[in-house]
Design a protein around this motif. Structure first.
Motif, mmCIF file in Angstrom:
data_model
loop_
_atom_site.group_PDB
_atom_site.id
_atom_site.type_symbol
_atom_site.label_atom_id
_atom_site.label_comp_id
_atom_site.label_asym_id
_atom_site.label_seq_id
_atom_site.Cartn_x
_atom_site.Cartn_y
_atom_site.Cartn_z
ATOM 1 N N GLU A 20 -2.382 12.468 -18.918
ATOM 2 C CA GLU A 20 -1.163 12.704 -18.144
ATOM 3 C C GLU A 20 -1.475 13.039 -16.681
ATOM 4 N N PHE A 21 -2.645 13.600 -16.435
ATOM 5 C CA PHE A 21 -3.003 13.940 -15.057
ATOM 6 C C PHE A 21 -3.289 12.690 -14.230
ATOM 7 N N GLN A 22 -3.896 11.684 -14.839
ATOM 8 C CA GLN A 22 -4.095 10.435 -14.099
ATOM 9 C C GLN A 22 -2.742 9.769 -13.816
ATOM 10 N N TYR A 23 -1.821 9.860 -14.766
ATOM 11 C CA TYR A 23 -0.479 9.313 -14.544
ATOM 12 C C TYR A 23 0.233 10.064 -13.415
ATOM 13 N N PHE A 24 0.015 11.368 -13.352
ATOM 14 C CA PHE A 24 0.603 12.151 -12.269
ATOM 15 C C PHE A 24 0.095 11.666 -10.915
ATOM 16 N N VAL A 25 -1.207 11.417 -10.814
ATOM 17 C CA VAL A 25 -1.784 10.946 -9.553
ATOM 18 C C VAL A 25 -1.138 9.630 -9.122
ATOM 19 N N ILE A 26 -0.946 8.739 -10.076
ATOM 20 C CA ILE A 26 -0.314 7.458 -9.765
ATOM 21 C C ILE A 26 1.116 7.674 -9.280
ATOM 22 N N ASP A 27 1.866 8.523 -9.959
ATOM 23 C CA ASP A 27 3.247 8.803 -9.543
ATOM 24 C C ASP A 27 3.280 9.462 -8.164
ATOM 25 N N TYR A 28 2.318 10.317 -7.905
ATOM 26 C CA TYR A 28 2.212 10.977 -6.596
ATOM 27 C C TYR A 28 1.990 9.936 -5.505
ATOM 28 N N LEU A 29 1.051 9.018 -5.729
ATOM 29 C CA LEU A 29 0.737 8.002 -4.726
ATOM 30 C C LEU A 29 1.896 7.036 -4.508
ATOM 31 N N ILE A 30 2.623 6.719 -5.570
ATOM 32 C CA ILE A 30 3.811 5.876 -5.426
ATOM 33 C C ILE A 30 4.842 6.591 -4.555
ATOM 34 N N THR A 31 5.031 7.868 -4.801
ATOM 35 C CA THR A 31 5.965 8.662 -4.008
ATOM 36 C C THR A 31 5.560 8.701 -2.533
ATOM 37 N N MET A 32 4.252 8.723 -2.289
ATOM 38 C CA MET A 32 3.728 8.842 -0.930
ATOM 39 C C MET A 32 3.298 7.499 -0.349
ATOM 40 N N GLN A 33 3.795 6.408 -0.921
ATOM 41 C CA GLN A 33 3.357 5.066 -0.496
ATOM 42 C C GLN A 33 3.496 4.870 1.020
ATOM 43 N N ASP A 34 4.563 5.357 1.609
ATOM 44 C CA ASP A 34 4.800 5.150 3.033
ATOM 45 C C ASP A 34 3.772 5.864 3.907
ATOM 46 N N VAL A 35 3.082 6.829 3.343
ATOM 47 C CA VAL A 35 2.095 7.594 4.105
ATOM 48 C C VAL A 35 0.704 6.984 3.976
ATOM 49 N N LEU A 36 0.493 6.200 2.935
ATOM 50 C CA LEU A 36 -0.830 5.633 2.678
ATOM 51 C C LEU A 36 -1.225 4.637 3.760
ATOM 52 N N ALA A 37 -2.527 4.639 4.100
ATOM 53 C CA ALA A 37 -3.057 3.750 5.123
ATOM 54 C C ALA A 37 -4.333 3.096 4.621
ATOM 55 N N PHE A 38 -4.811 2.135 5.363
ATOM 56 C CA PHE A 38 -6.013 1.397 4.981
ATOM 57 C C PHE A 38 -7.206 2.330 4.750
ATOM 58 N N ASP A 39 -7.299 3.357 5.564
ATOM 59 C CA ASP A 39 -8.425 4.291 5.437
ATOM 60 C C ASP A 39 -8.380 5.093 4.138
ATOM 61 N N ASP A 40 -7.255 5.075 3.446
ATOM 62 C CA ASP A 40 -7.137 5.786 2.172
ATOM 63 C C ASP A 40 -7.652 4.955 0.995
ATOM 64 N N VAL A 41 -7.867 3.671 1.214
ATOM 65 C CA VAL A 41 -8.242 2.785 0.112
ATOM 66 C C VAL A 41 -9.541 3.192 -0.571
ATOM 67 N N PRO A 42 -10.604 3.575 0.171
ATOM 68 C CA PRO A 42 -11.822 4.003 -0.529
ATOM 69 C C PRO A 42 -11.575 5.156 -1.498
ATOM 70 N N HIS A 43 -10.659 6.047 -1.131
ATOM 71 C CA HIS A 43 -10.338 7.170 -2.015
ATOM 72 C C HIS A 43 -9.649 6.662 -3.281
ATOM 73 N N ILE A 44 -8.719 5.735 -3.087
ATOM 74 C CA ILE A 44 -8.027 5.175 -4.247
ATOM 75 C C ILE A 44 -9.003 4.374 -5.115
ATOM 76 N N LYS A 45 -9.943 3.712 -4.476
ATOM 77 C CA LYS A 45 -10.918 2.922 -5.240
ATOM 78 C C LYS A 45 -11.742 3.828 -6.150
ATOM 79 N N ASN A 46 -11.986 5.058 -5.715
ATOM 80 C CA ASN A 46 -12.695 6.000 -6.584
ATOM 81 C C ASN A 46 -11.939 6.222 -7.881
ATOM 82 N N TYR A 47 -10.608 6.248 -7.784
ATOM 83 C CA TYR A 47 -9.784 6.404 -8.988
ATOM 84 C C TYR A 47 -9.831 5.130 -9.831
#
Length: 219
Positions: A73-100
């Motif tokens: 459920e915690f991994q699902y929370f992270v996904i929901d969090y990132l969807i909520t914050m989609q407008d804030v995400l930038a290219f430089d955040d991709v390496p962090h997401i790739k870790n997930y």
């Protein structure tokens, strides 16, 4: 209280042991669950995500703690969090997401993260070249993200990029790759059936039967 610990406490309170067994079994017992179905899980942090969205700043420390937690459920929370914050995400955040993407890999989280990465292309076209590079990655889960990162884009689909990425993965014996190819083509066929029909005709001999079946569903 620490935000991660506060969230964990709420999950613990709502634990459903019987449903947890069923949910874990559905995921081949790869991960333990609290047993919270999607509506109950999202209700736990609905107000929290609203507050985070107003801050317009991603709390990567929190997300890292949550993604490292053993409960799914915690991994699902992270996904929901990132969807909520989609407008804030930038290219430089991709390496962090790739870790997930590279951690606790299974189709449920991969299919939750693919469009989060893909949607960054609407504000930074460098994602297009990155997805093309990911389409030849040694990790087939990373390749799956590349294949499906444009799902549900409809008329905004970059068809030229879609073709290149899929062609890079034709001939694969990996179920999750061939399924992804079929899904991406099936989804785009709802918007541009002629393009998908031509693609299938041109590459039929190289496509797996699973991909062909999925791609042709709405043709």
């Amino acid at each position: 209280m620490d935000k991660y610990l506060a969230l964990k406490e709420q999950f613990e309170i709502r634990r459903d042991a019987e449903n947890a067994v069923k949910m874990a079994a559905y995921m081949r017992d790869l991960f333990p669950f609290y047993g919270l179905p999607t509506p109950k899980r999202k209700a736990v942090y609905k107000d929290f995500l609203k507050a985070e969205k107003n801050k317009k700043q991603i709390d990567w420390e929190l997300l890292d703690k949550c993604y490292a937690d053993e409960y799914r459920e915690f991994q699902y929370f992270v996904i929901d969090y990132l969807i909520t914050m989609q407008d804030v995400l930038a290219f430089d955040d991709v390496p962090h997401i790739k870790n997930y993407i590279k951690t606790k890999q299974w189709w449920d989280t991969i299919d939750g993260l693919d469009r989060i990465v893909g949607n960054i292309a609407f504000t930074d076209a460098r994602i297009n070249d990155l997805m093309l590079a990911w389409s030849t990655d040694e990790d087939f889960w990373v390749r799956r993200v590349a294949i499906d990162h444009q799902l549900c884009r409809k008329e905004k689909t970059n068809a030229e990029l879609l073709e290149k990425i899929i062609v890079n993965n034709l001939g694969s014996s990996e179920f999750f790759i061939n399924k992804a190819i079929g899904w991406s083509l099936r989804d785009y066929s709802k918007t541009n059936p002629d393009w998908v029909s031509n693609f299938v005709e041109n590459y039929r001999d190289k496509m797996d039967k699973l991909s062909l079946r999925e791609a042709s569903k709405y043709l």
